[in-house]
Design an enzyme around this catalytic site. Structure first.
Site, mmCIF file in Angstrom:
data_model
loop_
_atom_site.group_PDB
_atom_site.id
_atom_site.type_symbol
_atom_site.label_atom_id
_atom_site.label_comp_id
_atom_site.label_asym_id
_atom_site.label_seq_id
_atom_site.Cartn_x
_atom_site.Cartn_y
_atom_site.Cartn_z
ATOM 1 N N GLY A 170 0.896 -1.301 -0.091
ATOM 2 C CA GLY A 170 0.083 -0.047 -0.026
ATOM 3 C C GLY A 170 0.988 1.113 0.101
ATOM 4 O O GLY A 170 2.023 1.299 0.467
ATOM 5 N N GLN B 285 2.681 9.792 1.350
ATOM 6 C CA GLN B 285 4.108 9.375 1.425
ATOM 7 C C GLN B 285 4.763 9.716 0.337
ATOM 8 O O GLN B 285 6.062 9.516 0.291
ATOM 9 C CB GLN B 285 3.812 7.915 1.683
ATOM 10 C CG GLN B 285 3.415 7.395 3.113
ATOM 11 C CD GLN B 285 3.024 5.644 2.901
ATOM 12 O OE1 GLN B 285 2.221 5.241 2.549
ATOM 13 N NE2 GLN B 285 4.105 4.897 3.330
ATOM 14 N N CYS C 98 6.027 -0.143 7.585
ATOM 15 C CA CYS C 98 5.563 1.149 6.779
ATOM 16 C C CYS C 98 6.573 1.312 5.911
ATOM 17 O O CYS C 98 7.804 1.604 6.445
ATOM 18 C CB CYS C 98 5.023 2.183 7.565
ATOM 19 S SG CYS C 98 4.395 3.545 6.705
ATOM 20 N N LEU C 99 6.646 1.906 4.584
ATOM 21 C CA LEU C 99 7.584 2.373 3.787
ATOM 22 C C LEU C 99 8.145 3.506 4.496
ATOM 23 O O LEU C 99 9.167 3.949 3.905
ATOM 24 C CB LEU C 99 6.764 2.433 2.518
ATOM 25 C CG LEU C 99 6.841 1.266 1.662
ATOM 26 C CD1 LEU C 99 6.027 1.468 0.483
ATOM 27 C CD2 LEU C 99 7.673 0.338 1.574
ATOM 28 N N HIS D 18 -4.609 1.082 7.562
ATOM 29 C CA HIS D 18 -3.041 1.531 7.677
ATOM 30 C C HIS D 18 -2.977 2.810 6.700
ATOM 31 O O HIS D 18 -2.377 3.909 7.046
ATOM 32 C CB HIS D 18 -1.898 0.359 7.412
ATOM 33 C CG HIS D 18 -0.664 0.856 7.397
ATOM 34 N ND1 HIS D 18 0.326 0.653 8.316
ATOM 35 C CD2 HIS D 18 0.115 1.544 6.410
ATOM 36 C CE1 HIS D 18 1.334 1.063 8.195
ATOM 37 N NE2 HIS D 18 1.302 1.805 7.084
ATOM 38 N N GLU D 19 -3.148 2.391 5.702
ATOM 39 C CA GLU D 19 -3.148 3.482 4.557
ATOM 40 C C GLU D 19 -3.971 4.880 4.848
ATOM 41 O O GLU D 19 -3.654 5.783 4.566
ATOM 42 C CB GLU D 19 -3.505 2.779 3.047
ATOM 43 C CG GLU D 19 -2.616 1.683 2.841
ATOM 44 C CD GLU D 19 -0.852 2.235 2.788
ATOM 45 O OE1 GLU D 19 -0.638 3.273 2.577
ATOM 46 O OE2 GLU D 19 -0.081 1.268 3.024
ATOM 47 N N HIS E 60 -2.740 7.470 6.942
ATOM 48 C CA HIS E 60 -1.851 8.332 6.386
ATOM 49 C C HIS E 60 -2.668 9.567 6.060
ATOM 50 O O HIS E 60 -1.940 10.765 5.996
ATOM 51 C CB HIS E 60 -1.019 7.832 5.200
ATOM 52 C CG HIS E 60 0.107 6.927 5.565
ATOM 53 N ND1 HIS E 60 1.154 7.375 6.307
ATOM 54 C CD2 HIS E 60 0.308 5.547 5.372
ATOM 55 C CE1 HIS E 60 2.009 6.503 6.542
ATOM 56 N NE2 HIS E 60 1.625 5.188 6.201
#
Length: 183
Positions: A45, A50, A98-99, A140-141, A144
């Site tokens: 994701g 991000q 997470c990225l 999660h996404e 953000h």
């Protein structure tokens, strides 16, 4: 085109994102670039904050997790102007990473299902209940878009234990397979 991924400590990760209209400039290219970036970074994701965009857009392709979570088969979607309007009371703990926080993964407790309203890349309206691991990835996404990251759900002790790792990420002292943007 591969986009750099914003790292923990950057202020955009803490901002509330804004809805967009269907005439948002180069939206199709942005979505394609987000998918390319996510795949290159080996994520499932990626949210617009991000990549430095303060807009309510995120992409998901959870199919790499199909072996562990069969319900994610073919769960590939674009969420635009997403708003969670209901959450289950029942929760489950799942390990998340997470990225924007490379090298950190922790167990996070989240509702087992959510009801979410959004438009897709064709700006067609959706109102659906998403459950299981798909719901975990969506939440999660989605976080953000609201200026949250998964470590916000951790207790004070866990956060204290991660302080050094978080400082290293903010300073760029972490190795990634993708380009990054530091705070």
């Amino acid at each position: 085109m591969l986009l750099p991924i914003v790292q923990y400590g950057h202020p955009i990760l803490r901002k509330m994102s804004e809805d967009i209209t269907k005439d948002y400039p180069n939206l199709d290219k942005l979505i394609a670039d987000m998918y390319d970036t996510m795949y290159k970074a080996e994520g499932i994701g990626l949210a617009a904050p991000q990549i430095g965009k303060n807009i309510r857009v995120f992409v998901i392709d959870a199919t790499p997790c199909e072996e562990d979570y069969p319900e994610v088969k073919d769960f590939k979607r674009v969420f635009i102007n997403a708003h969670i309007i209901e959450r289950s009371e029942e929760t489950v703990k799942t390990c998340e990473g997470c990225l924007s926080l490379p090298g950190i993964s922790e167990d996070v407790e989240r509702p087992t299902w959510v009801r979410i309203q959004y438009v897709d890349e064709k700006f067609e309206q959706h109102d659906e209940v998403i459950s299981g691991y798909c719901a975990i990835v969506v939440q999660h996404e989605y976080d953000h878009l609201d200026g949250k990251v998964f470590i916000d759900y951790l207790g004070a002790l866990k956060k204290r234990l991660l302080k050094g790792k978080l400082a290293a990420i903010s300073a760029g002292k972490v190795s990634t397979r993708f380009r990054t943007v530091l705070p």
